[in-house]
Design a protein around this motif. Sequence first.
Motif, short mmCIF file in Angstrom:
data_model
loop_
_atom_site.label_atom_id
_atom_site.label_comp_id
_atom_site.label_asym_id
_atom_site.label_seq_id
_atom_site.Cartn_x
_atom_site.Cartn_y
_atom_site.Cartn_z
N LEU A 34 4.47 -78.77 28.72
CA LEU A 34 4.80 -78.41 30.11
C LEU A 34 3.77 -78.95 31.09
O LEU A 34 4.13 -79.37 32.20
N PHE A 35 2.49 -78.96 30.71
CA PHE A 35 1.49 -79.58 31.58
C PHE A 35 1.76 -81.07 31.75
O PHE A 35 1.63 -81.62 32.84
N THR A 36 2.18 -81.71 30.67
CA THR A 36 2.51 -83.14 30.74
C THR A 36 3.75 -83.37 31.57
O THR A 36 3.82 -84.34 32.33
N ALA A 37 4.73 -82.48 31.45
CA ALA A 37 5.96 -82.62 32.23
C ALA A 37 5.71 -82.40 33.72
O ALA A 37 6.49 -82.85 34.55
N ALA A 38 4.63 -81.74 34.08
CA ALA A 38 4.32 -81.51 35.49
C ALA A 38 3.73 -82.74 36.16
O ALA A 38 3.75 -82.84 37.40
N MET A 39 3.22 -83.68 35.40
CA MET A 39 2.54 -84.83 35.99
C MET A 39 3.47 -85.79 36.75
O MET A 39 3.16 -86.13 37.90
N PRO A 40 4.58 -86.26 36.18
CA PRO A 40 5.43 -87.19 36.95
C PRO A 40 5.96 -86.60 38.26
O PRO A 40 5.88 -87.28 39.30
N PRO A 41 6.47 -85.35 38.29
CA PRO A 41 6.90 -84.83 39.60
C PRO A 41 5.75 -84.68 40.58
O PRO A 41 5.93 -84.86 41.79
N ALA A 42 4.55 -84.37 40.09
CA ALA A 42 3.40 -84.25 40.99
C ALA A 42 3.05 -85.60 41.61
O ALA A 42 2.78 -85.68 42.81
N ALA A 51 3.58 -91.03 51.88
CA ALA A 51 4.19 -92.28 52.36
C ALA A 51 5.16 -92.07 53.50
O ALA A 51 5.38 -92.98 54.29
N THR A 52 5.73 -90.89 53.61
CA THR A 52 6.73 -90.64 54.65
C THR A 52 6.31 -89.45 55.49
O THR A 52 5.41 -88.69 55.15
N ASP A 53 7.00 -89.30 56.61
CA ASP A 53 6.76 -88.14 57.46
C ASP A 53 7.53 -86.93 56.98
O ASP A 53 7.26 -85.81 57.42
N ASP A 54 8.46 -87.14 56.09
CA ASP A 54 9.25 -86.04 55.55
C ASP A 54 8.42 -85.28 54.52
O ASP A 54 8.12 -85.79 53.45
N GLN A 55 8.01 -84.08 54.85
CA GLN A 55 7.15 -83.29 53.97
C GLN A 55 7.95 -82.43 52.99
O GLN A 55 7.37 -81.79 52.12
N VAL A 56 9.28 -82.40 53.14
CA VAL A 56 10.11 -81.57 52.27
C VAL A 56 10.60 -82.43 51.12
O VAL A 56 11.30 -83.41 51.32
N ASN A 57 10.21 -82.07 49.91
CA ASN A 57 10.73 -82.76 48.74
C ASN A 57 10.84 -81.76 47.60
O ASN A 57 10.27 -80.68 47.62
N VAL A 58 11.60 -82.12 46.60
CA VAL A 58 11.86 -81.23 45.48
C VAL A 58 10.81 -81.43 44.38
O VAL A 58 10.62 -80.56 43.54
N ALA A 59 10.11 -82.53 44.41
CA ALA A 59 9.21 -82.88 43.31
C ALA A 59 8.01 -81.93 43.21
O ALA A 59 7.63 -81.53 42.11
N MET A 60 7.42 -81.58 44.32
CA MET A 60 6.22 -80.73 44.26
C MET A 60 6.53 -79.32 43.74
O MET A 60 5.79 -78.81 42.89
N PRO A 61 7.59 -78.65 44.20
CA PRO A 61 7.90 -77.34 43.59
C PRO A 61 8.25 -77.45 42.10
O PRO A 61 7.91 -76.56 41.32
N LEU A 62 8.88 -78.54 41.71
CA LEU A 62 9.19 -78.75 40.30
C LEU A 62 7.91 -78.92 39.48
O LEU A 62 7.77 -78.35 38.40
N ALA A 63 6.96 -79.68 40.02
CA ALA A 63 5.68 -79.85 39.34
C ALA A 63 4.94 -78.52 39.24
O ALA A 63 4.36 -78.19 38.20
N LEU A 64 4.98 -77.74 40.31
CA LEU A 64 4.32 -76.43 40.28
C LEU A 64 4.99 -75.50 39.28
O LEU A 64 4.31 -74.76 38.55
N LEU A 65 6.30 -75.56 39.19
CA LEU A 65 7.03 -74.73 38.22
C LEU A 65 6.63 -75.09 36.79
O LEU A 65 6.33 -74.20 35.98
N PHE A 66 6.59 -76.38 36.47
CA PHE A 66 6.18 -76.81 35.12
C PHE A 66 4.74 -76.38 34.83
O PHE A 66 4.41 -75.96 33.74
N TRP A 67 3.86 -76.53 35.83
CA TRP A 67 2.47 -76.18 35.63
C TRP A 67 2.30 -74.67 35.40
O TRP A 67 1.54 -74.26 34.51
#
Length: 117
Positions: A34-42, A51-67
Amino acid sequence: MSTGSEGGGATAVRPPPFGTGQRIRTRAIWAVSLFTAAMPPAVVGFGISTATDDQVNVAMPLALLFWVLGFLFALWAAVPTLRHWDGLPAQTRWLGALPLLSVSLFLSVALFLPLLR
């Protein structure tokens, strides 16, 4: 005469209950997975947020969930490891303790890194 409390403090090491070593190994492997699975979304979430002005993305909560799930599995492996430390083989001891040690090391570095700047 018993050798427990009177014989110089030496007590017999009781083996852990049957299956404890297998449960510790399974939980530790899940924690590392699960720690390894958290790395790509992070990495993706960090790239999107910088890279963008859009601060809302699904990847960071997914990484936090795996972690967080990995942290719970690391705790779940560390508690019986520490409880039965003397009765476990050395490989199982370290396999059960290392996921939580790596989390504590990561958190220590994360706390001290801003102080070094």
